[in-house]
Every structure is written in structure tokens, then in C-alpha cells.
Write an enzyme that holds these catalytic residues in place. Structure first.
Site, mmCIF file in Angstrom:
data_model
loop_
_atom_site.group_PDB
_atom_site.id
_atom_site.type_symbol
_atom_site.label_atom_id
_atom_site.label_comp_id
_atom_site.label_asym_id
_atom_site.label_seq_id
_atom_site.Cartn_x
_atom_site.Cartn_y
_atom_site.Cartn_z
ATOM 1 N N ASP A 270 56.143 1.540 -25.521
ATOM 2 C CA ASP A 270 56.627 0.164 -25.460
ATOM 3 C C ASP A 270 57.766 0.067 -24.450
ATOM 4 O O ASP A 270 57.793 -0.795 -23.561
ATOM 5 C CB ASP A 270 57.117 -0.224 -26.877
ATOM 6 C CG ASP A 270 57.385 -1.699 -27.019
ATOM 7 O OD1 ASP A 270 57.212 -2.446 -26.038
ATOM 8 O OD2 ASP A 270 57.793 -2.114 -28.128
ATOM 9 N N ASP B 19 63.651 10.901 -23.105
ATOM 10 C CA ASP B 19 64.904 10.524 -22.425
ATOM 11 C C ASP B 19 64.855 10.947 -20.963
ATOM 12 O O ASP B 19 65.266 10.202 -20.061
ATOM 13 C CB ASP B 19 66.124 11.104 -23.163
ATOM 14 C CG ASP B 19 65.930 12.560 -23.598
ATOM 15 O OD1 ASP B 19 64.775 13.026 -23.630
ATOM 16 O OD2 ASP B 19 66.927 13.228 -23.908
ATOM 17 N N LYS C 7 59.371 13.572 -28.063
ATOM 18 C CA LYS C 7 60.751 13.977 -28.362
ATOM 19 C C LYS C 7 60.654 15.183 -29.280
ATOM 20 O O LYS C 7 61.182 15.212 -30.395
ATOM 21 C CB LYS C 7 61.471 12.780 -29.006
ATOM 22 C CG LYS C 7 62.957 12.950 -29.181
ATOM 23 C CD LYS C 7 63.737 12.798 -27.894
ATOM 24 C CE LYS C 7 65.208 13.057 -28.159
ATOM 25 N NZ LYS C 7 65.992 13.212 -26.923
ATOM 26 N N ASP D 238 57.555 -1.087 -20.067
ATOM 27 C CA ASP D 238 58.350 -2.197 -19.534
ATOM 28 C C ASP D 238 59.265 -1.717 -18.410
ATOM 29 O O ASP D 238 59.459 -2.411 -17.411
ATOM 30 C CB ASP D 238 59.180 -2.863 -20.636
ATOM 31 C CG ASP D 238 58.466 -4.066 -21.225
ATOM 32 O OD1 ASP D 238 57.223 -4.138 -21.067
ATOM 33 O OD2 ASP D 238 59.124 -4.928 -21.833
ATOM 34 N N TYR E 291 56.005 1.693 -35.822
ATOM 35 C CA TYR E 291 55.786 0.254 -35.996
ATOM 36 C C TYR E 291 54.923 -0.046 -37.228
ATOM 37 O O TYR E 291 55.012 -1.111 -37.806
ATOM 38 C CB TYR E 291 55.103 -0.363 -34.766
ATOM 39 C CG TYR E 291 55.969 -0.360 -33.527
ATOM 40 C CD1 TYR E 291 57.322 -0.108 -33.600
ATOM 41 C CD2 TYR E 291 55.422 -0.615 -32.275
ATOM 42 C CE1 TYR E 291 58.112 -0.096 -32.459
ATOM 43 C CE2 TYR E 291 56.205 -0.612 -31.138
ATOM 44 C CZ TYR E 291 57.547 -0.351 -31.233
ATOM 45 O OH TYR E 291 58.319 -0.343 -30.102
#
Ligand code: NAD
Length: 350
Positions: free
Chosen positions: A241, A217, A185, A245, A135
Site C-alpha cells: 500500500d 525500510d 520485515k 504510492d 488489514y
């Protein structure tokens, strides 16, 4: 203990009023000072984060934040929009660690999209790094790539950034079940390989904590397959992020979920994960429990009064056991109450 109270917009003032009522019931030496923020800051001083509000936030030991935003302000230039207040506070205070618990009270398990037996008693904490990663990494942009445009962003993490978020996770785990799962990852990304190395090195300083690693994943899948396997999850900004959620939906209602953003000295901004809910503002129906539970987190993490935090959490559990429900978590056979009645019930349970 000085607390900056920033109610904000929409349902912000209604839910914050209940949380301050609960805080005042505890009998602690708390000094609560209120200041406008978001749209309310713009109305009061022409700025979503007025200088006086920022000064109060800097001086205080912790910040309890309601919510900001209203369609009325959407046409303002970006710097004047309510949401800029949160970004401004994060930057000014160096709030790099986002703590998002997802807890399912047994009584509310039916409200989740998952089977009640998968859900009941769920209690996980996601620790998300908030100021680095793809980001903010440079370079980024859209460039010419031989006749067509190409967008690009850069994933970056420094050792020092990884180390400090890992320490927040290990410290938080010490207040819980002492297990940390680091999510990355590392099978594909160089940044993740460094992440894994640094988190493992930090773990050596916390021999009482059990550390495991998981690919993002797989974690996304495990969160819906068997979420109760987790205690604390620590991860970077991008993965956090998405996963936070996903985890919040496990619990059924956003009206129940608190959060914290901490800096290196342990000071934090505490807020419900939901927004200002303009659709129900002023009607006295908003669920104040996410904000009341945010106040409990504030007592635990910044004001170092864990017993007071537990008292609040126990009182919330009690009112749910007694069948009280605001409209967002109401199911047949329960007692529907408004914002203020819910706050009063928590005070009575205390
Ligand atoms: P929202 O979270 O405000 O509302 C989404 C839905 O959930 C609405 O139907 C709302 O009524 C309901 N809801 C939210 N909180 C509730 C509560 N405590 N009790 C009962 N129901 C509740 O999200 P949105 O509608 O996308 O955004 C509204 C405004 O909030 C926008 O201006 C947005 O920018 C802002 N926002 C602010 C924050 C923040 O302050 N941290 C976070 C998200 C959105």
C-alpha cells in the site's frame, strides 16, 4: 474476448471513451459491454454495484474500470457509497493480486520530484497482495487494557496466500527483465520470516528468475535513491500500500499510471490509479493515458495478446515524443491538448 466496460463517475466516462476507441482500433475480436457502477450504479439501480453489472463482470474475460466517487454520495450509508463497488468486485471475483507499474517516459522525467537522471527510463512493477495481512487479520479491535484503551490488529499470512502472490510476481517478471525483489520485515516480524521462506521455495520453480530480498525500510529509501535497480517488487498488503504510492509519485502525474487486480484464473480488473477527479469532470481536460495504458495491461495479462499491448504502449510513447500533453503533464514548449484530442492522437499513432 468479452470485456466489461465500467465507466463510473466524474471523469470516468470521458477517459473510458478514449480507451474503448483505442481498443476498437486494434482489429481484435473484442466484445465490449458497458454497465453502470459507483454513483452511476446507484442512480441506475439504487446500488453502487447493481446485480446486472456484477453478473456482466463475472461473465466477462476482463473488466476495464474508470473511476468512482463524488461528494454527492458521501452522505449515503456506507453500503451505498460508490467506493463499495470496488470492494464488492474484488471480493466477488477473488482479486488478490494488485499490479502497479511505475514507468517514467523519458519525455516526462522533468515532471518528477526526483532528478531526471535518477528517473528517466524508470520501469518497475509493484505486485501487492490485496486480500490478506494486517488489514483483514483477526483478532482486531479496541479493548480495555487496565484503565486505558488499547487498539490492536493482527498481521497474518498463510503459506498458500504467500505462494500464489509470489507466483504472480515470478510470472510477471517473465514478461519483463526476470528479476524479483521480495520486500518484508523479516528481521522483526514472524509473518515476514514465513513470507521469505515461502517466496524462496516458490523461486526454486522459476530458475530463470533472479530473486532478491529487501527490508521494507530499506526499500522505501532505495525507491528514491536508485529506483532503476528494481524490476518487479513483490510484497504484502500493508507494505505494498505504502510502497506503491511512493513509487507512483516517482513518475510525476497520477494521470499516467495504470493498474490491475488479478484473480487465480488470470481474470482481472484494470483501472487507472487515480480517482474520479470531480474537480475537472465534464471539462474535457482529464488525461486519458492511465486508462489507455490500463487497457494495454488488460491485453497483456488477461486477454493474452501481448503484441497488442505493446502496440498501445508504443503509440502512447509516440504521442508523448510528438510533444502532446494534457494539462496535468504540460510543460512549456509542448502542445496542450484535451482528453479527446489525446485519445485521437493515440489512435492515429496506432
Ligand atoms: P483523484 O485521484 O480523483 O484526484 C486527485 C487530483 O488529481 C485532482 O486534482 C484531480 O483533478 C487530479 N487528477 C486525477 N486524475 C486525473 C487525470 N486523469 N487527469 C488529470 N488530472 C487528474 O482523488 P480525490 O480527489 O482524492 O478523489 C476524488 C473522488 O475519487 C473521491 O470520491 C474518491 O473517493 C474517489 N476515488 C476513487 C478511486 C477509484 O475509483 N479507484 C480511487 C481514488 C479515489
Amino acid at each position: 474476448m468479452r470485456v466489461a466496460i465500467l465507466p463510473g463517475d466524474g471523469i470516468g466516462p470521458e477517459i473510458i471513451a478514449q480507451a474503448t476507441k483505442v481498443l476498437r482500433t486494434l482489429g481484435l475480436p473484442l466484445e465490449l459491454e458497458t454497465a453502470p457502477v459507483g454513483g452511476a450504479g446507484y442512480e441506475a439501480a439504487g446500488d453502487p454495484l447493481p446485480a446486472k453489472t456484477l453478473a456482466l463482470a463475472k461473465e466477462a474475460d476482463a473488466i476495464l474500470f474508470g473511476a468512482v466517487g463524488d461528494a454527492r454520495y458521501d452522505k449515503l450509508e456506507r453500503a451505498k457509497r460508490p467506493e463499495q463497488a470496488i470492494l464488492g468486485l474484488r471480493k466477488a471475483l477473488g482479486l488478490f493480486a494488485n499490479l502497479r507499474p511505475a514507468r517514467v517516459h523519458a519525455e516526462l522525467a522533468a515532471a518528477s520530484a526526483l532528478k531526471p537522471e535518477v528517473e528517466a527510463g524508470l520501469d518497475i512493477l509493484i505486485v501487492r497482495e490485496l486480500t490478506g495481512d494486517i488489514y483483514f487479520g483477526e483478532p482486531k479491535g479496541v479493548r480495555d487494557a487496565g484503565g486505558e484503551r488499547e487498539g490492536f490488529d493482527t498481521m497474518r499470512y498463510r503459506e498458500s496466500e504467500i505462494g500464489r502472490i509470489a507466483r504472480v510476481a515470478f510470472e510477471a517478471a517473465r514478461k519483463r527483465a526476470r528479476r524479483v525483489c521480495s520486500v518484508d520485515k523479516a528481521n522483526v516480524l514472524e509473518t515476514s520470516q514465513l513470507w521469505r521462506e515461502v517466496v524462496s521455495a516458490e523461486a526454486a520453480k522459476y530458475p530463470d528468475i533472479e530473486l532478491s530480498h529487501m527490508y521494507v525500510d530499506n526499500c522505501a529509501m532505495q525507491l528514491v535513491r536508485n529506483p532503476k535497480q528494481f524490476d518487479v517488487i513483490v510484497t504484502g498488503n500493508l507494505f505494498g500500500d505504502i510502497l506503491s504510492d511512493e513509487a507512483s509519485m516517482l513518475t510525476g502525474s497520477i494521470g499516467m499510471l495504470p493498474s490491475a487486480a488479478l484473480n487465480e484464473s488470470g481474470k482481472g480488473l484494470y483501472e487507472p490509479i487515480h480517482g474520479s477527479a470531480p474537480d475537472i469532470a465534464g471539462r474535457g481536460v482529464a488525461n486519458p493515458l492511465a486508462t489507455i495504458l490500463s487497457a494495454a495491461m488488460m491485453l497483456r495479462y488477461s486477454l493474452r495478446t501481448p503484441q497488442a499491448a505493446e502496440r498501445i504502449e508504443g503509440a502512447v510513447a509516440r504521442v508523448l515524443q510528438d510533444g502532446l500533453r494534457t494539462a496535468d503533464i504540460y510543460t512549456a514548449g509542448m502542445r496542450k491538448v484535451g482528453t479527446e484530442q489525446m485519445g485521437d492522437a493515440v489512435v492515429a499513432a496506432l
